[in-house]
Design a protein around this motif. Structure first.
Motif, short mmCIF file in Angstrom:
data_model
loop_
_atom_site.label_atom_id
_atom_site.label_comp_id
_atom_site.label_asym_id
_atom_site.label_seq_id
_atom_site.Cartn_x
_atom_site.Cartn_y
_atom_site.Cartn_z
N UNK A 96 -51.63 0.07 25.99
CA UNK A 96 -50.95 -0.76 25.02
C UNK A 96 -49.80 -1.52 25.81
N UNK A 97 -49.00 -0.85 26.56
CA UNK A 97 -47.91 -1.47 27.37
C UNK A 97 -48.56 -2.75 28.03
N UNK A 209 -45.99 5.17 9.02
CA UNK A 209 -46.76 4.58 10.14
C UNK A 209 -48.29 4.23 9.84
N UNK A 210 -48.68 3.34 10.52
CA UNK A 210 -50.16 2.70 10.07
C UNK A 210 -50.91 2.67 11.40
N UNK A 240 -49.35 7.50 20.09
CA UNK A 240 -48.35 6.38 20.85
C UNK A 240 -48.09 5.28 19.79
N UNK A 241 -48.98 4.75 18.88
CA UNK A 241 -48.59 3.72 17.93
C UNK A 241 -47.51 4.70 16.87
N UNK A 242 -47.59 5.67 16.66
CA UNK A 242 -46.66 6.36 15.62
C UNK A 242 -45.26 6.37 16.24
N UNK A 243 -45.15 6.52 17.58
CA UNK A 243 -43.95 6.57 18.22
C UNK A 243 -43.36 5.29 18.22
N UNK A 244 -43.96 4.16 18.63
CA UNK A 244 -43.51 2.75 18.67
C UNK A 244 -43.17 2.33 17.15
N UNK A 245 -43.63 2.56 16.19
CA UNK A 245 -43.48 2.43 14.77
C UNK A 245 -42.27 2.94 14.20
N UNK A 246 -42.08 4.18 14.52
CA UNK A 246 -40.93 5.06 14.06
C UNK A 246 -39.70 4.38 14.78
N UNK A 278 -47.36 11.92 21.17
CA UNK A 278 -46.53 11.15 21.95
C UNK A 278 -45.22 10.98 21.12
N UNK A 279 -45.46 10.86 19.88
CA UNK A 279 -44.22 10.96 18.99
C UNK A 279 -43.33 12.27 18.95
N UNK A 280 -43.93 13.25 19.30
CA UNK A 280 -43.27 14.65 19.16
C UNK A 280 -42.63 14.75 20.34
N UNK A 281 -42.97 14.38 21.54
CA UNK A 281 -42.43 14.38 22.85
C UNK A 281 -41.16 13.64 22.76
N UNK A 282 -41.35 12.15 22.17
CA UNK A 282 -40.04 11.30 22.28
C UNK A 282 -39.10 11.87 21.01
N UNK A 283 -39.47 12.55 20.20
CA UNK A 283 -38.37 12.69 18.91
C UNK A 283 -37.55 14.00 19.62
N UNK A 284 -38.15 14.71 20.59
CA UNK A 284 -37.45 15.95 20.95
C UNK A 284 -36.63 15.32 22.22
N UNK A 285 -36.63 14.08 22.59
CA UNK A 285 -35.81 13.91 23.81
C UNK A 285 -35.17 12.73 23.20
N UNK A 286 -33.64 13.09 22.79
CA UNK A 286 -32.89 11.68 22.45
C UNK A 286 -32.35 10.59 23.37
N UNK A 287 -32.88 10.92 24.64
CA UNK A 287 -32.55 9.93 25.65
C UNK A 287 -33.59 8.85 25.63
N UNK A 288 -34.91 9.23 25.37
CA UNK A 288 -36.20 8.47 25.17
C UNK A 288 -36.23 7.49 23.75
#
Length: 290
Positions: A96-97, A209-210, A240-246, A278-288
């Motif tokens: 997607x990127x 998310x959608x 990955x779409x969930x992460x971007x939309x959040x 993907x969203x779980x990893x990013x939510x657990x990483x405040x830097x990202x």
């Protein structure tokens, strides 16, 4: 016999159009032809372009005459089409990127390769995002094989926006997270039937998310990080779409739109290695993730 279709020139494609449609695909020539046919039948906006990025194991989808024909129809109707390959595969987020990087359009519509859009759906989403001014709007996909499977117990999660959407911080375990329950099967179609909307009437509703068909304000998506997190999630992920939309929701807000003109083709996924959310990893990483 069909002649090979031209892939197009990436440099020439990147112009400041109002809208580009971005389609990732893999091993789905038949479905891709249907998806492109829906785009070819859209009424306005007249200047949208289409990018198809193929990660098929063998020949790309456009080597099949049905797909090549729909590419030609789109071009004949004035829509530039860029056909690309992105190999080796590095996961959904990286794909997607890459697609986003092929476009300079003001708005980008991310459509999966197993979604058919009814005539007028794109124009309705463009009207909505322009009027609402939020980070994204989406058409959740209907699964028509579930048309007689009514689930009134989930309809209560539908809530409309009274005015423009506002930024929301949405996380698992909250009531807002449960909004996604209205999107599986044909739940949203049943909700829409209950609303009895007039012709050309649409409503914006609250989402977590959608999946499948989401129109982004490009600048707001990029400001929220877009899909640039892909190196952090590996290549065996989903969500990955969930992460971007959040991320976009937290900064700019977003909405679902009814009626949705998106219909799921209900074919099996071609991405079976999905060990990580993907969203779980990013939510657990405040830097990202903010």
């Amino acid at each position: 016999m069909s002649r090979p279709v031209e892939q197009g020139n990436a440099v020439e494609f990147r112009t400041a159009r109002r809208l580009d449609v971005l389609i990732p695909t893999r091993n789905r020539a038949a479905e891709l032809a249907v998806t492109l046919s829906g785009l070819a039948a859209q009424s306005g906006p007249a200047d949208f372009g289409v990018v198809v990025s193929d990660q098929s194991d063998g020949e790309p989808g456009w080597s099949v005459p049905a797909v090549a024909t729909m590419v030609r129809v789109l071009r004949h109707r004035g829509h530039p089409v860029l056909l690309t390959r992105r190999l080796p595969r590095r996961g959904l987020a990286e794909h997607r990127a890459f697609l986003l990087g092929q476009s300079l359009a003001r708005y980008v519509l991310c459509v999966d390769d197993d979604v058919w859009l009814e005539p007028g759906a794109v124009d309705r989403m463009m009207t909505a995002i322009t009027e609402l001014g939020c980070g994204f709007v989406g058409n959740a996909v209907h699964g028509l094989s579930y048309l007689t499977d009514r689930r009134p117990e989930v309809h209560g999660h539908y809530a409309e926006w009274d005015g423009p959407p506002v930024p929301e911080r949405i996380r698992p375990g909250t009531p807002a997270w449960e909004r996604a329950r209205i999107h599986p099967a044909a739940n949203l179609l049943h909700i829409t039937e209950r609303l009895r909307l007039a012709p050309d009437e649409w409503r914006a509703y609250k989402v977590s998310w959608i999946g499948g068909c989401v129109l982004y304000d490009r600048a707001k998506l990029v400001d929220a990080g877009a899909f640039d997190f892909w190196p952090e999630v590996g290549d065996r992920h989903q969500g990955e779409d969930v992460a971007a939309q959040l991320a976009v929701l937290e900064r700019y807000g977003g909405a679902g739109i009814v009626p949705s003109g998106a219909y799921h083709l209900e074919t099996p996924t071609t991405v079976t290695d999905r060990d990580v959310e993907a969203w779980e990893i990013l939510l657990n990483n405040p830097v990202s993730f903010g």
